[in-house]
Design an enzyme around this catalytic site. Structure first.
Site, PDB file in Angstrom:
ATOM      1  N   THR A  16       0.809  -1.221   0.000  1.00 24.86           N
ATOM      2  CA  THR A  16       0.000   0.000   0.000  1.00 24.86           C
ATOM      3  C   THR A  16       0.841   1.268   0.000  1.00 24.86           C
ATOM      4  O   THR A  16       0.488   2.255  -0.640  1.00 24.86           O
ATOM      5  CB  THR A  16      -0.923   0.007   1.245  1.00 24.86           C
ATOM      6  OG1 THR A  16      -1.824  -1.081   1.126  1.00 24.86           O
ATOM      7  CG2 THR A  16      -1.706   1.287   1.368  1.00 24.86           C
ATOM      8  N   SER A  62      -0.200  -9.876  -0.858  1.00 24.00           N
ATOM      9  CA  SER A  62      -0.971 -11.119  -0.962  1.00 24.00           C
ATOM     10  C   SER A  62      -0.298 -12.064  -1.958  1.00 24.00           C
ATOM     11  O   SER A  62      -0.560 -13.268  -1.946  1.00 24.00           O
ATOM     12  CB  SER A  62      -2.402 -10.840  -1.436  1.00 24.00           C
ATOM     13  OG  SER A  62      -2.932  -9.778  -0.705  1.00 24.00           O
ATOM     14  N   THR A 280      -1.773 -22.025  19.587  1.00 24.63           N
ATOM     15  CA  THR A 280      -3.108 -21.640  20.043  1.00 24.63           C
ATOM     16  C   THR A 280      -3.770 -20.603  19.124  1.00 24.63           C
ATOM     17  O   THR A 280      -3.079 -19.776  18.528  1.00 24.63           O
ATOM     18  CB  THR A 280      -3.075 -21.090  21.490  1.00 24.63           C
ATOM     19  OG1 THR A 280      -4.362 -20.582  21.815  1.00 24.63           O
ATOM     20  CG2 THR A 280      -2.048 -19.985  21.677  1.00 24.63           C
TER      21      THR A 280
HETATM   22  N1  ASP Z   1      -2.920  -5.324   0.317  1.00 26.73           N
HETATM   23  C1  ASP Z   1      -1.795  -4.546   0.775  1.00 26.73           C
HETATM   24  C2  ASP Z   1      -0.572  -5.422   0.749  1.00 26.73           C
HETATM   25  O1  ASP Z   1      -0.404  -6.212   1.646  1.00 26.73           O
HETATM   26  C3  ASP Z   1      -2.071  -4.024   2.145  1.00 26.73           C
HETATM   27  C4  ASP Z   1      -0.966  -3.184   2.727  1.00 26.73           C
HETATM   28  O2  ASP Z   1       0.056  -2.919   2.157  1.00 26.73           O
HETATM   29  O3  ASP Z   1      -1.148  -2.719   3.854  1.00 26.73           O
HETATM   30  O4  ASP Z   1       0.216  -5.313  -0.135  1.00 26.73           O
END
Ligand code: ASP
Length: 346
Positions: A16, A62, A280
């Site tokens: 982001t 992701s 856990t």
């Molecule tokens: N979807 C973004 C990523 O993990 C979220 C972020 O950067 O906070 O690349």
């Protein structure tokens, strides 16, 4: 103490922090590092050298995978002697997994590797990215009067807190306080100055030479228990060819159903040579399989305690150990040890 000849390598993988809005859909997408630099003119005011390197194609985290972790390790290994510290910019979504994996892949570090990112893109007026980035860079070059790095670990710096990377979990999708280290104290806190808690930071033995590891095995999985989980699902997972390790996310202090079908499925997995590690589902606290009969039964069939490890640390530790072609017996021996400060063994 700031060394004016210090130098840091900034590795931009995406996330982001450097994203922009797609003009058609409004959704955030990865963008070029030069754009990010334009939004942080403060970088030029820092009194040490910053070089940068970016992934050919910046990614949303992701899409992180062991391949990207290897790329990061390779960049660090190739540049290790040229820099005082490293800052890795990546998305927050999988940052705790990356930090955990890197903590195993970068053994005996004597320089900081700080991961950071942001919840709002750097181009947004209220961004948290600038503060995270600038302070992470400062921490990466901070040294004691003898010239030793103050935080020679793989860490996440986020919202004023420096945390041991393999102890972190992403806890918030919206707020700036996106990470927490529930089972280990924070290593430093940034306010008007950066307050390091030296007593909880790992300092390597001076005779140790950093080692860079690239071998990871993806034949591992996570099973999160829930009341009513069907044994068909468990059995189907256990039948997956080449599956070598399972992180079993259990209830409370490491408890699971005492149902005979369930226990038979887990035992069948262990009998096949699959290593099953108990962590856990609670954010805070440790597995103790001696506390309840339900935990004891798991222990008796051969489930191993993951103590207070996060799921992120446990799964990447299994990838790392099996990556090194260890037998299930050898993995079982090593999983009990804290390799990079990822768990508290009682
Ligand atoms: N979807 C973004 C990523 O993990 C979220 C972020 O950067 O906070 O690349």
């Amino acid at each position: 103490m700031l060394d004016l000849n210090a130098s840091v390598l900034l590795i931009y993988t995406g996330g982001t922090i450097g994203m922009i809005e797609d003009s058609q859909t409004g959704a955030l997408k990865s963008y070029d590092f030069n754009y990010l630099k334009d939004y942080v003119p403060e970088l030029q005011r820092l009194k040490f050298n910053i070089d940068s390197i970016q992934f050919k194609q910046p990614i949303d985290s992701s899409d992180m995978s062991p391949e990207e972790w290897k790329k990061i390790v390779q960049i660090i290994e190739e540049n290790y002697h040229k820099y005082d510290g490293f800052v890795v910019l990546q998305g927050t979504d999988t940052m705790a997994y990356s930090a955990s994996a890197l903590s195993f892949m970068l053994e005996d570090l004597n320089k900081p590797v700080i991961l950071t990112g942001s919840q709002l893109p750097i181009g947004k007026i209220r961004t948290d990215g600038k503060e995270n980035l600038v302070t992470a860079l400062e921490i990466a070059v901070d040294k004691d009067p003898e010239g030793n790095a103050l935080a020679p670990e793989v860490c996440i710096f986020f919202q004023n807190l420096l945390m041991r990377g393999n102890r972190t979990a992403k806890i918030n999708a919206d707020y700036f306080k996106a990470f927490n280290s529930f089972n280990y104290p924070v290593l430093a806190e940034a306010g008007t100055y950066i307050h390091y808690r030296h007593e909880v930071i790992h300092h390597p033995d001076k005779t140790c030479i950093p080692q860079f590891h690239y071998l990871l095995d993806k034949n591992v999985s996570i099973i999160k228990l829930f009341p009513g989980i069907s044994t068909e699902i468990l059995d189907a997972m256990i039948q997956i060819p080449h599956l070598k390790g399972i992180v079993l996310e259990t209830y409370g202090a490491g408890n699971a159903s005492g149902d005979a079908h369930f226990l038979n499925s887990i035992k069948a997995a262990i009998d096949k040579g699959i290593v099953v590690v108990n962590v856990t589902q609670c954010a805070h606290g440790s597995v103790n399989m001696d506390r309840y009969q339900t935990g004891k039964t798991l222990k008796n069939i051969g489930v191993l305690s993951g103590y207070d490890m996060t799921t992120e640390a446990a799964i990447t530790k299994l990838m790392f150990l099996f990556g090194h072609k260890l037998s299930p017996e050898e993995v079982k021996e090593r999983i009990k040890l804290s390799l990079a400060g990822e768990m508290t063994v009682k």
